[in-house]
Scaffold this motif. Structure first.
Motif, mmCIF file in Angstrom:
data_model
loop_
_atom_site.group_PDB
_atom_site.id
_atom_site.type_symbol
_atom_site.label_atom_id
_atom_site.label_comp_id
_atom_site.label_asym_id
_atom_site.label_seq_id
_atom_site.Cartn_x
_atom_site.Cartn_y
_atom_site.Cartn_z
ATOM 1 N N ASP A 67 -5.564 -5.443 0.251
ATOM 2 C CA ASP A 67 -4.618 -5.213 1.337
ATOM 3 C C ASP A 67 -4.845 -3.830 1.943
ATOM 4 O O ASP A 67 -4.978 -2.832 1.229
ATOM 5 N N VAL A 68 -4.881 -3.778 3.265
ATOM 6 C CA VAL A 68 -5.111 -2.516 3.961
ATOM 7 C C VAL A 68 -4.081 -1.462 3.562
ATOM 8 O O VAL A 68 -4.399 -0.274 3.430
ATOM 9 N N ALA A 69 -2.858 -1.881 3.328
ATOM 10 C CA ALA A 69 -1.777 -0.940 3.015
ATOM 11 C C ALA A 69 -1.980 -0.246 1.677
ATOM 12 O O ALA A 69 -1.339 0.777 1.402
ATOM 13 N N ALA A 70 -2.863 -0.780 0.818
ATOM 14 C CA ALA A 70 -3.075 -0.199 -0.513
ATOM 15 C C ALA A 70 -4.185 0.839 -0.538
ATOM 16 O O ALA A 70 -4.411 1.480 -1.567
ATOM 17 N N ASP A 71 -4.875 1.021 0.576
ATOM 18 C CA ASP A 71 -6.038 1.904 0.578
ATOM 19 C C ASP A 71 -5.697 3.357 0.244
ATOM 20 O O ASP A 71 -6.392 4.013 -0.538
#
Length: 510
Positions: free
Chosen positions: A383-387
């Motif tokens: 997920d992009v938000a976890a980067d």
């Protein structure tokens, strides 16, 4: 007796390869130098020192041999840096696994490759001394080949492909791989194989633990592609047994008949106890450099992720004390709540913030490109938000290892010990004689360590090892402090002073 090469071979007593005669004993029958034409010569009896180096921070095993040459073999063999070195080194009694011996023989292993000659001097009349530097075959293959290819799928599979591909490393050695939990598409832009694997390791996440980032390195037992958590645990959640138990107390080396083995409970003879004795130890880092670790983002780290697809950005703050208990550490596998390397207490003494609460200690900017390969994923394939959080965790984890508690030990040579192994170090507490002290070991520096660097050193009849080890927690947790600090009795220290400004009217001289 003389060989055809002119080197005088001195008959020696054949060693028992099943039982060590003394701690530091070793079996090394021959050291064969093979030149570019296939000519072979045993240089064991003109070798004065053999060194082998391995590290979790280095992609390949390297080493050196110091030669005292009385027959000018360097010229007769036409040595120029294209030779190979073949030998088989082991501790007597170590026979149960191939990984537990240093096998660089032509028959069952893979010889090292000589790549340079240094320090040639006239040591004495008729004696020329020089040093041959060698490395594994993959070290040289890495310099001669480039990877220009895309990989799509599990990160560990891409590493296996690069290792085994005949156009790249073409390795025949055993590769120990920890499965990754993320999949990515990599485009390798004309990089050396090691650089390509390091790029993949930087974005790999373990399948069975919550760590971030992998180490890719070679030991005398093969290549490893694994996370820090796999060096501490089995299957990401079970305690990994330590490989050796070391003691700093001189009393450990004795002829006491009732000395018992820690694991089996059986009587242990003096030689085996000497293998557990530390000849010398020192701390490379014996206390966290709080200033350096603060600047490096070990405790608090703000990561700004810029999305190139929709031109948005996301801010994530990493907090060391909040995240510490979510992953295993050297002295704790589960419920790691209070064995931090640095106390969870106030640092300004006039508020209740700890070192982890200052997220802007380090601010990083990274770009993320979802849909670049038609998938809405970030730089780690998730997920992009976890980067942002993952990057903060990865950087903090590495700093905890490299800039945390680092211990250097000198011990008797044991060929089964490798970089990445877990050991236990027992350091006597200076208050051990105090009857009120229930724990005779130092509460901070004892405990489990991971071997990060190894130097095997053979000189004459002695085989020693220098181990550099790291830990990312303390052996005994600090006292829990829920709020403020207990140094002042009345809680958080308050001050009545205030910031003031004084104006100066007179000219300032230069």
């Amino acid at each position: 007796m003389a060989s055809r090469s002119g080197i005088r071979v001195v008959p020696t007593k054949i060693k028992n390869d099943q039982t060590p005669a003394f701690a530091g004993d070793y079996v090394l029958d021959k050291v064969v130098l093979i030149n570019h034409t296939g000519q072979r010569i045993d240089i064991k009896f003109i070798m004065t020192e053999l060194n082998i180096y391995e590290s979790i921070y280095n992609n390949a095993v390297t080493g050196s041999i110091v030669i005292g040459d009385t027959k000018n073999q360097i010229s007769r063999m036409e040595i120029q840096g294209l030779e190979r070195i073949a030998f088989h080194l082991k501790t007597p009694g170590i026979t149960y696994r191939k990984e537990d011996v240093i096998d660089a023989s032509e028959e069952t292993g893979e010889p090292f490759h000589v790549y340079k000659i240094t320090d040639r001097v006239q040591a004495n009349t008729g004696v020329i001394a020089y040093t041959l530097h060698f490395a594994s075959r993959e070290f040289m293959r890495n310099l001669r080949t480039k990877v220009s290819q895309s990989y799509d799928g599990k990160c560990d599979r891409a590493v296996v492909d690069i290792m085994k591909d005949k156009d790249y490393l073409d390795s025949k050695k055993k590769l120990h791989v920890e499965p990754t939990g993320n999949s990515l598409k990599f485009v390798v832009p004309n990089l050396n194989p090691f650089d390509a694997i390091n790029m993949i390791a930087n974005k790999s996440l373990p399948e069975k633990s919550k760590g971030a980032g992998y180490f890719f390195y070679e030991t005398t037992g093969g290549f490893y592609f694994r996370s820090w958590q796999s060096m501490i645990t089995n299957q990401g959640e079970f305690a990994r047994p330590y490989k050796q138990n070391f003691y700093s107390q001189p009393a450990k080396v004795s002829s006491v008949a009732e000395a018992k083995d820690e694991k089996t409970g059986e009587e242990q003879d003096k030689i085996l106890r000497e293998y557990q004795t530390v000849e010398q130890y020192s701390f490379v880092n014996n206390f966290h450099d709080v200033a350096a670790n603060t600047a490096l983002g070990t405790y608090g780290h703000r990561v700004i992720s810029h999305n190139l697809f929709d031109k948005s950005y996301d801010i994530k703050d990493y907090n060391y004390h909040r995240e510490f208990g979510k992953t295993p550490h050297t002295d704790t596998i589960k419920f790691t709540t209070n064995q931090y390397a640095i106390m969870n207490g106030a640092v300004d003494y006039d508020n209740d913030k700890n070192v982890s609460d200052y997220a802007e200690s380090r601010v990083s900017l990274q770009t993320i490109t979802p849909f670049v390969h038609d998938k809405e994923v970030g730089r780690y394939g998730l997920d992009v938000a976890a980067d942002g959080k993952t990057t903060g965790q990865k950087i903090s984890q590495y700093n905890q290892i490299a800039h945390g508690t680092v211990l250097k030990l000198t011990v008797k040579g044991q060929s089964q010990l490798q970089a990445g192994d877990l050991i236990r170090f027992n350091l006597a507490d200076t208050n051990a004689d105090n009857k009120n002290n229930a724990n005779p070991n130092d509460p901070r520096f004892s405990g489990h360590y991971v071997i990060t660097k190894v130097r095997h050193q053979v000189t004459g009849d002695s085989y020693k090892m220098t181990l550099e080890c790291a830990k990312d927690s303390v052996a005994t947790g600090y006292q829990e402090i829920s709020r403020g600090v207990s140094l002042h009795g009345d809680g958080i220290h308050k001050t009545n002073s205030s910031f003031s400004i004084e104006e100066i009217d007179s000219d300032i001289g230069y």
